[in-house]
Design an enzyme around this catalytic site. Structure first.
Site, PDB file in Angstrom:
ATOM      1  N   ARG A  61     -21.946  -8.854  -3.827  1.00 18.95           N
ATOM      2  CA  ARG A  61     -22.805  -9.981  -4.182  1.00 18.95           C
ATOM      3  C   ARG A  61     -22.025 -11.286  -4.067  1.00 18.95           C
ATOM      4  NH1 ARG A  61     -23.060 -14.438  -7.496  1.00 18.95           N
ATOM      5  NH2 ARG A  61     -22.135 -13.214  -9.205  1.00 18.95           N
ATOM      6  N   ASP A  62     -21.064 -11.484  -4.945  1.00 21.49           N
ATOM      7  CA  ASP A  62     -20.328 -12.741  -4.951  1.00 21.49           C
ATOM      8  C   ASP A  62     -19.498 -12.896  -3.690  1.00 21.49           C
ATOM      9  OD1 ASP A  62     -19.675 -15.161  -6.016  1.00 21.49           O
ATOM     10  OD2 ASP A  62     -18.295 -14.403  -7.522  1.00 21.49           O
ATOM     11  N   HIS A 115     -11.560 -16.901  -9.516  1.00 21.02           N
ATOM     12  CA  HIS A 115     -11.487 -17.219  -8.091  1.00 21.02           C
ATOM     13  C   HIS A 115     -10.079 -17.678  -7.749  1.00 21.02           C
ATOM     14  CE1 HIS A 115     -15.879 -17.274  -6.806  1.00 21.02           C
ATOM     15  NE2 HIS A 115     -15.906 -16.936  -8.076  1.00 21.02           N
ATOM     16  N   CYS A 155     -17.828 -19.426  -3.964  1.00 19.69           N
ATOM     17  CA  CYS A 155     -19.166 -19.885  -4.338  1.00 19.69           C
ATOM     18  C   CYS A 155     -19.715 -20.846  -3.283  1.00 19.69           C
ATOM     19  CB  CYS A 155     -19.104 -20.581  -5.698  1.00 19.69           C
ATOM     20  SG  CYS A 155     -20.705 -21.204  -6.221  1.00 19.69           S
ATOM     21  N   ASN A 157     -12.779 -14.717  -4.374  1.00 19.99           N
ATOM     22  CA  ASN A 157     -12.466 -14.252  -5.722  1.00 19.99           C
ATOM     23  C   ASN A 157     -11.084 -13.598  -5.722  1.00 19.99           C
ATOM     24  OD1 ASN A 157     -15.339 -14.359  -5.189  1.00 19.99           O
ATOM     25  ND2 ASN A 157     -15.646 -13.463  -7.197  1.00 19.99           N
TER      26      ASN A 157
END
Length: 312
Positions: A15-16, A209, A240, A249
């Protein structure tokens, strides 16, 4: 405070990690990577997000991915949800953990989820209400917990209100997110000490991150403060999409390698995790930031006449 000897690592790369990628990754490749990660010993995997596809096109296949994975017993499958509609979709898709919360920074929240922080907190209430009577639970997130690239220092009072809200919804874990990589070890310590003082019964986690190369150092500061719950992204994927000059991350396998070298148990098969990182790298078609999959584990011994090569 001393570091925990057993920690919990949650994988958020699907996801991220993928949400910032411009090249669309087919659902079947995402599913294959999730199934591989499910066999590494990870107990929490964030597999997608239920946001509007126009906002995050990479996650438009959320239902397909959720329906296609082979669910491993003992693994909790999570997804990001920004509002009640996303929560309803995630619950219907059988998601275990709904990752919900907002940014302390109003500016960042407007960019990230098109809401003010106050509106985002109201949306969190609605998400919590949607989980009542279901098998899903709300897991809390506080974004920009250590600072914002648009506002600088964030309000401690507002963060306390957000903690009160999430605890009121029985969030079993509240992850503090260094969403744009502005934190440093001292700020990590000071923030955790403040929240431990005011919310001694809360279970805190860290979502970090590596934007300025301090991700692992910040994780170590969290370990020294007794934090037991961490999130990482396979291969160091991520960044992001609403942060200027964002990078990934903290790398899951690099962090797990450090923990194991320190004698901290994660319950994860590091070799299997490294194989998954290589799979992610092949899926993306480029070299990823993770270092352990390139250099190998520190415990590996080499012959003196072994070929010495530079890793990228």
């Amino acid at each position: 405070m001393s570091a925990a000897r057993t920690i919990d690592v949650s994988e958020v790369g699907l996801r991220d990690g993928l949400q910032i990628e411009r090249t669309m990754i087919p659902a079947e490749q995402k599913i294959a990577l999730i199934d591989t990660l499910s066999k590494t010993g990870l107990k929490k995997i964030e597999i997608t997000g239920f946001a509007h596809p126009k906002v995050i096109p990479q996650l438009a296949d959320a239902e397909t991915v959720a329906a296609g994975i082979k669910r491993e017993p003992g693994v909790r499958y999570a997804a990001f949800v920004p509002n009640a509609r996303g929560a309803e979709r995630a619950i219907k898709a059988g998601i275990d953990d709904l990752k919900a919360g907002v940014a302390v920074s109003d500016s960042f929240n407007r960019l990230n989820v098109r809401m003010t922080t106050e509106e985002g907190m109201k949306a969190t209430d609605e998400i919590a209400a949607a989980t009542k009577g279901t098998q899903s639970r709300l897991v809390g997130m506080i974004a920009t917990a250590f600072g914002c690239p648009y506002e600088g220092e964030v309000s401690r009072d507002r963060m306390h209100r957000m903690m009160d809200q999430l605890l009121g919804h029985d969030a079993p874990i509240i992850y503090l997110a260094d969403t744009t990589g502005v934190a440093n070890p001292d700020r990590i310590r000071r923030t955790i000490e403040d929240l431990n003082k005011h919310f001694p019964d809360a279970t805190l986690g860290l979502h970090l991150h590596n934007t300025r190369g301090l991700g692992i150092a910040n994780a170590l500061a969290g370990l020294d403060c007794g934090i037991r719950h961490f999130e990482g992204s396979i291969g160091g994927l991520g960044g992001c999409p609403f942060a200027p000059r964002a990078v990934g991350n903290i790398c899951t396998e690099d962090f797990v390698h450090m923990a194991h070298e320190m004698g901290i148990d994660t319950g994860i098969d590091l070799d299997a995790l490294i194989d998954a990182a290589r799979m992610a790298q092949e899926m993306l078609g480029r070299t990823l930031p993770g270092m352990v999959m390139k250099s190998g584990k520190a415990s590996e011994l080499h012959a003196m006449d072994a070929q010495r090569v530079k890793v990228d």
